[in-house]
Design an enzyme around this catalytic site. Structure first.
Site, PDB file in Angstrom:
ATOM      1  N   ASP A   1      30.221  34.171  53.815  1.00  0.00           N
ATOM      2  CA  ASP A   1      28.955  34.243  54.545  1.00  0.00           C
ATOM      3  C   ASP A   1      29.133  33.308  55.737  1.00  0.00           C
ATOM      4  O   ASP A   1      30.274  32.991  56.117  1.00  0.00           O
ATOM      5  CB  ASP A   1      27.779  33.817  53.642  1.00  0.00           C
ATOM      6  CG  ASP A   1      26.419  34.188  54.228  1.00  0.00           C
ATOM      7  OD1 ASP A   1      26.028  35.352  54.124  1.00  0.00           O
ATOM      8  OD2 ASP A   1      25.754  33.303  54.818  1.00  0.00           O
TER       9      ASP A   1
ATOM     10  N   LYS B   1      23.774  34.236  45.230  1.00  0.00           N
ATOM     11  CA  LYS B   1      24.145  33.602  46.499  1.00  0.00           C
ATOM     12  C   LYS B   1      24.509  32.157  46.204  1.00  0.00           C
ATOM     13  O   LYS B   1      24.067  31.586  45.206  1.00  0.00           O
ATOM     14  CB  LYS B   1      22.980  33.656  47.489  1.00  0.00           C
ATOM     15  CG  LYS B   1      23.398  33.607  48.941  1.00  0.00           C
ATOM     16  CD  LYS B   1      23.938  34.943  49.424  1.00  0.00           C
ATOM     17  CE  LYS B   1      24.271  34.914  50.913  1.00  0.00           C
ATOM     18  NZ  LYS B   1      24.714  36.236  51.403  1.00  0.00           N
TER      19      LYS B   1
ATOM     20  N   GLY C   1      23.868  36.921  68.011  1.00  0.00           N
ATOM     21  CA  GLY C   1      25.017  36.396  67.288  1.00  0.00           C
ATOM     22  C   GLY C   1      26.316  36.780  67.965  1.00  0.00           C
ATOM     23  O   GLY C   1      26.336  37.537  68.952  1.00  0.00           O
ATOM     24  N   PHE C   2      27.434  36.251  67.454  1.00  0.00           N
ATOM     25  CA  PHE C   2      28.749  36.663  67.936  1.00  0.00           C
ATOM     26  C   PHE C   2      29.783  36.568  66.816  1.00  0.00           C
ATOM     27  O   PHE C   2      30.981  36.609  67.061  1.00  0.00           O
ATOM     28  CB  PHE C   2      29.187  35.831  69.154  1.00  0.00           C
ATOM     29  CG  PHE C   2      29.368  34.365  68.887  1.00  0.00           C
ATOM     30  CD1 PHE C   2      30.596  33.849  68.501  1.00  0.00           C
ATOM     31  CD2 PHE C   2      28.301  33.487  69.024  1.00  0.00           C
ATOM     32  CE1 PHE C   2      30.763  32.487  68.266  1.00  0.00           C
ATOM     33  CE2 PHE C   2      28.459  32.123  68.794  1.00  0.00           C
ATOM     34  CZ  PHE C   2      29.704  31.621  68.404  1.00  0.00           C
ATOM     35  N   GLY C   3      29.310  36.475  65.564  1.00  0.00           N
ATOM     36  CA  GLY C   3      30.209  36.402  64.411  1.00  0.00           C
ATOM     37  C   GLY C   3      30.624  37.777  63.936  1.00  0.00           C
ATOM     38  O   GLY C   3      30.555  38.764  64.673  1.00  0.00           O
ATOM     39  N   ASN C   4      31.037  37.850  62.680  1.00  0.00           N
ATOM     40  CA  ASN C   4      31.578  39.099  62.144  1.00  0.00           C
ATOM     41  C   ASN C   4      30.597  40.265  62.224  1.00  0.00           C
ATOM     42  O   ASN C   4      30.984  41.395  62.522  1.00  0.00           O
ATOM     43  CB  ASN C   4      32.001  38.908  60.678  1.00  0.00           C
ATOM     44  CG  ASN C   4      33.430  38.418  60.556  1.00  0.00           C
ATOM     45  OD1 ASN C   4      34.128  38.263  61.549  1.00  0.00           O
ATOM     46  ND2 ASN C   4      33.867  38.172  59.342  1.00  0.00           N
ATOM     47  N   VAL C   5      29.319  40.010  61.917  1.00  0.00           N
ATOM     48  CA  VAL C   5      28.346  41.105  61.927  1.00  0.00           C
ATOM     49  C   VAL C   5      28.169  41.643  63.339  1.00  0.00           C
ATOM     50  O   VAL C   5      28.226  42.856  63.580  1.00  0.00           O
ATOM     51  CB  VAL C   5      26.982  40.651  61.344  1.00  0.00           C
ATOM     52  CG1 VAL C   5      26.015  41.831  61.312  1.00  0.00           C
ATOM     53  CG2 VAL C   5      27.154  40.079  59.941  1.00  0.00           C
ATOM     54  N   ALA C   6      27.957  40.736  64.299  1.00  0.00           N
ATOM     55  CA  ALA C   6      27.794  41.150  65.698  1.00  0.00           C
ATOM     56  C   ALA C   6      29.061  41.827  66.213  1.00  0.00           C
ATOM     57  O   ALA C   6      28.986  42.836  66.943  1.00  0.00           O
ATOM     58  CB  ALA C   6      27.449  39.931  66.558  1.00  0.00           C
ATOM     59  N   TRP C   7      30.207  41.304  65.831  1.00  0.00           N
ATOM     60  CA  TRP C   7      31.493  41.876  66.259  1.00  0.00           C
ATOM     61  C   TRP C   7      31.643  43.310  65.749  1.00  0.00           C
ATOM     62  O   TRP C   7      31.955  44.239  66.511  1.00  0.00           O
ATOM     63  CB  TRP C   7      32.624  40.989  65.743  1.00  0.00           C
ATOM     64  CG  TRP C   7      34.004  41.537  65.924  1.00  0.00           C
ATOM     65  CD1 TRP C   7      34.635  41.804  67.100  1.00  0.00           C
ATOM     66  CD2 TRP C   7      34.929  41.873  64.878  1.00  0.00           C
ATOM     67  NE1 TRP C   7      35.909  42.289  66.859  1.00  0.00           N
ATOM     68  CE2 TRP C   7      36.109  42.327  65.505  1.00  0.00           C
ATOM     69  CE3 TRP C   7      34.892  41.804  63.493  1.00  0.00           C
ATOM     70  CZ2 TRP C   7      37.225  42.744  64.778  1.00  0.00           C
ATOM     71  CZ3 TRP C   7      36.002  42.206  62.755  1.00  0.00           C
ATOM     72  CH2 TRP C   7      37.152  42.671  63.401  1.00  0.00           C
TER      73      TRP C   7
END
Length: 445
Positions: A165, A125, A236-242
């Protein structure tokens, strides 16, 4: 004192102040006790001391200029934690909260997550305390070029393959790759999350969220249920949540919450259609706030609150570490939640996990259920090596099979080591055994 507790004390002593790293190590080592008792070879070979120490920690300064000619200096990091089963693989995070302890926790988690995918990927990472929010494209480009000017000497398609990330999306990956190409004169798969027209993979942005939902669906099947008809809370509202919202909706569930640092929205009609598309607009705005969703679609907004008080069947924490604590967990249990499937890295505190397990909820740790992102990055690496792009359907099918296999591995391993249905034990032991055995096969590394 057990071997695991002995090593945990050593880790805390050697890494003062790195609380997230301590938490991640504690969660893993405590669940390894059954395997360590059964297989004495791991203690004899001091595997825990070796597996909790990064192979390499790289820290460097990143000087860059803003649009007015002002000079700034940030810190850059790359934690190359373990390469026993493949090149280091893990994202780059650009956020003011980035420090050595957070990146070590993320890299440590990545080792076991990557192991569970069955792909030949080690764990790493990296990132910087640089904040891309509010910066112009030119400023972000200059920072990325300065960052890669140091990082390039430590990475490569068969050595260390970073990805995106938090704070590192397609724009940043593009600038980083461009500088890599300029410095090395090579065009290869050194980064994943690339643009589709220059080596990226279809569904990579959605992949982590898709994987979370695929894993939750497999968990629910063990109790004769499915996502269809379920109320789902997502943070959240980023890529994962989307990605999670897309896949939940496709499978017939209803997403009723999204959240940001400013609070959360409650949409009783469900986050679907144009509302899911609007999540991309929110992210692109760089405001790091979810209230504009409430304003646009006329739904309630709860300032400074987290979404775990809302009665739901399934909870998917998809934002950041330690966003769901013991009190939140009790609230979810009280309101009848049956499944908590982590989409972020270590979003639940140790106290919250205990509440879920005591209540016999279906609970999956992120290292198992959010492995879809790195799995698809691995598929992108395969496509780059073959110089062949795969259609969306093929990537999605492979991703689904990987998540299904991870679920099965977790269940079988938990059963084998005396904790049936415990996904934390199953994920940690299964991930550990593969890496530990590879380390022993390769000698004192």
């Amino acid at each position: 004192m057990s071997y695991a507790k002995e090593v945990l004390e050593l880790v805390v002593k050697k890494n003062p102040g790195e609380l997230e790293f301590h938490q991640a190590v504690k969660e893993v080592l405590e669940s390894l006790e059954p395997a360590l008792e059964r297989h004495k070879k791991y203690k004899d070979n001091r595997i825990l001391e070796r597996i909790t120490e990064p192979e390499r920690v790289i820290m460097f300064r990143v000087p860059w200029t803003d649009d007015k000619g002002g000079i700034h200096v940030n810190r850059g990091f790359r934690i190359e934690f373990n390469s026993a089963i493949g090149p280091y693989k893990g994202g780059l995070r650009f956020h003011p909260s980035v420090n050595l302890g957070i990146l070590k926790f993320l890299a440590f988690e990545q080792v076991f997550k990557n192991s569970l995918t069955s792909l030949p990927l080690g764990g790493g990472k990296g990132g910087s305390d640089f904040d891309p929010k509010g910066k112009s494209d030119s400023e972000v480009m200059r920072f990325c070029q300065s960052f890669m000017t140091e990082l390039f000497r430590h990475i490569g398609p068969d050595v260390d393959v970073p990805a995106g990330d938090i704070g590192v999306g397609g724009r940043e990956i593009g600038y980083l790759f461009g500088q890599w190409k300029r410095l090395t004169r090579e065009f290869n798969g050194v980064l994943t999350g690339k643009g589709l027209n220059w080596g990226g993979s279809l569904i990579r942005p959605e992949a982590t969220g898709y994987g979370v939902v695929y894993f939750a669906e497999e968990m629910l099947k063990t109790r004769g249920m499915s996502i269809a008809g379920k109320r789902v809370a997502i943070s959240g509202f980023g890529n994962v949540a989307w990605g999670a919202a897309l896949k939940v909706t496709q499978l017939g569930g209803k997403v009723v919450t999204l959240s940001g640092p400013d609070g959360f929205i409650l949409d009783e009609n469900g986050v679907s259609g144009e509302k899911i598309d609007y999540m991309l607009t929110l992210r692109a705005s760089a405001m790091d706030a979810v209230k504009p969703y409430a304003d646009k679609f006329k739904v309630p907004f709860y300032e400074g609150k987290r979404p775990w008080s809302v009665p739901v069947d399934v909870a998917m924490p998809c934002a950041t570490q330690n966003e769901l604590d013991e009190n939140d967990a009790r609230e979810l249990v009280k309101n009848g939640c049956v499944c908590v499937c982590e989409g972020a890295n270590m979003p639940s505190t140790l106290g919250a996990i205990k509440v879920f397990q005591d209540a016999k909820l279906l609970f999956s740790p992120g290292k198992a259920s959010n492995a879809g992102g790195v799995a698809t990055s691995g598929l992108e690496m395969s496509q780059n090596s073959m110089r062949l792009p795969w259609p969306k359907e093929e990537v999605d099918t492979r991703l689904y099979q990987i998540m299904k296999n991870i679920h099965q591995t977790c269940l079988e391993t938990a059963e084998k080591y005396g904790s049936p249905g415990n996904y934390v034990v199953g994920a940690n032991i299964a991930g550990f055994l593969k890496v530990a055995n590879a380390m022993m096969d390769q000698g004192l590394v």
